[in-house]
Design a protein around this motif. Structure first.
Motif, mmCIF file in Angstrom:
data_model
loop_
_atom_site.group_PDB
_atom_site.id
_atom_site.type_symbol
_atom_site.label_atom_id
_atom_site.label_comp_id
_atom_site.label_asym_id
_atom_site.label_seq_id
_atom_site.Cartn_x
_atom_site.Cartn_y
_atom_site.Cartn_z
ATOM 1 N N ARG A 174 32.249 -30.004 -8.462
ATOM 2 C CA ARG A 174 32.122 -31.295 -9.147
ATOM 3 C C ARG A 174 32.943 -31.310 -10.432
ATOM 4 N N MET A 175 32.829 -30.242 -11.228
ATOM 5 C CA MET A 175 33.599 -30.163 -12.470
ATOM 6 C C MET A 175 35.094 -30.117 -12.197
ATOM 7 N N ASP A 176 35.485 -29.379 -11.189
ATOM 8 C CA ASP A 176 36.895 -29.263 -10.832
ATOM 9 C C ASP A 176 37.453 -30.608 -10.376
ATOM 10 N N LYS A 177 36.671 -31.332 -9.617
ATOM 11 C CA LYS A 177 37.109 -32.633 -9.088
ATOM 12 C C LYS A 177 37.430 -33.626 -10.200
ATOM 13 N N VAL A 178 36.649 -33.611 -11.268
ATOM 14 C CA VAL A 178 36.880 -34.554 -12.374
ATOM 15 C C VAL A 178 37.751 -33.968 -13.483
ATOM 16 N N GLY A 179 38.158 -32.710 -13.339
ATOM 17 C CA GLY A 179 39.023 -32.079 -14.330
ATOM 18 C C GLY A 179 38.305 -31.564 -15.563
ATOM 19 N N MET A 180 37.016 -31.421 -15.469
ATOM 20 C CA MET A 180 36.223 -31.067 -16.649
ATOM 21 C C MET A 180 36.497 -29.651 -17.161
ATOM 22 N N ILE A 181 36.793 -28.737 -16.275
ATOM 23 C CA ILE A 181 37.040 -27.356 -16.693
ATOM 24 C C ILE A 181 38.363 -27.273 -17.453
ATOM 25 N N SER B 200 24.605 -31.339 -22.898
ATOM 26 C CA SER B 200 25.833 -32.086 -23.168
ATOM 27 C C SER B 200 26.796 -32.026 -21.979
ATOM 28 N N LEU B 201 26.909 -30.859 -21.359
ATOM 29 C CA LEU B 201 27.802 -30.721 -20.195
ATOM 30 C C LEU B 201 27.294 -31.524 -19.001
ATOM 31 N N ILE B 202 25.986 -31.551 -18.813
ATOM 32 C CA ILE B 202 25.413 -32.355 -17.724
ATOM 33 C C ILE B 202 25.720 -33.833 -17.959
ATOM 34 N N GLU B 203 25.515 -34.298 -19.180
ATOM 35 C CA GLU B 203 25.792 -35.700 -19.507
ATOM 36 C C GLU B 203 27.279 -36.020 -19.352
ATOM 37 N N THR B 204 28.133 -35.111 -19.782
ATOM 38 C CA THR B 204 29.578 -35.321 -19.670
ATOM 39 C C THR B 204 29.998 -35.354 -18.208
#
Length: 81
Positions: free
Chosen positions: A38-45, A67-71
């Protein structure tokens, strides 16, 4: 006697990224692989956690996880909108 070598800054940051993924997974009660995807898909990492390491690692684990969950939720909603 085995010589101890200091981890590089990249290794330290990658360990932090991994701990963030695991904390979010634990907080949401899902597997770490799902959160990584999920994080990789949105570019969050690459666009948030890694470049903002200096700021993020100073937060408490509880606040950081929330904060990371909300982001993650916000970034997913923006992509799916």
């Amino acid at each position: 006697m085995e010589k101890y070598s200091e981890p590089s800054k990249d290794e330290i940051i990658m360990a932090f990224v991994a701990s963030c993924i695991e904390s979010v997974a634990d907080g949401l009660g899902v597997g770490y692989r799902e959160i990584f995807e999920r994080m990789d898909k949105v570019g969050m990492i690459d666009e948030y956690i890694y470049p903002c390491y200096e700021t993020l690692h100073s937060e408490s684990r509880e606040n950081l996880t929330q904060s990371l969950i909300e982001t993650l939720d916000r970034w997913e909603n923006e992509i799916n909108a």
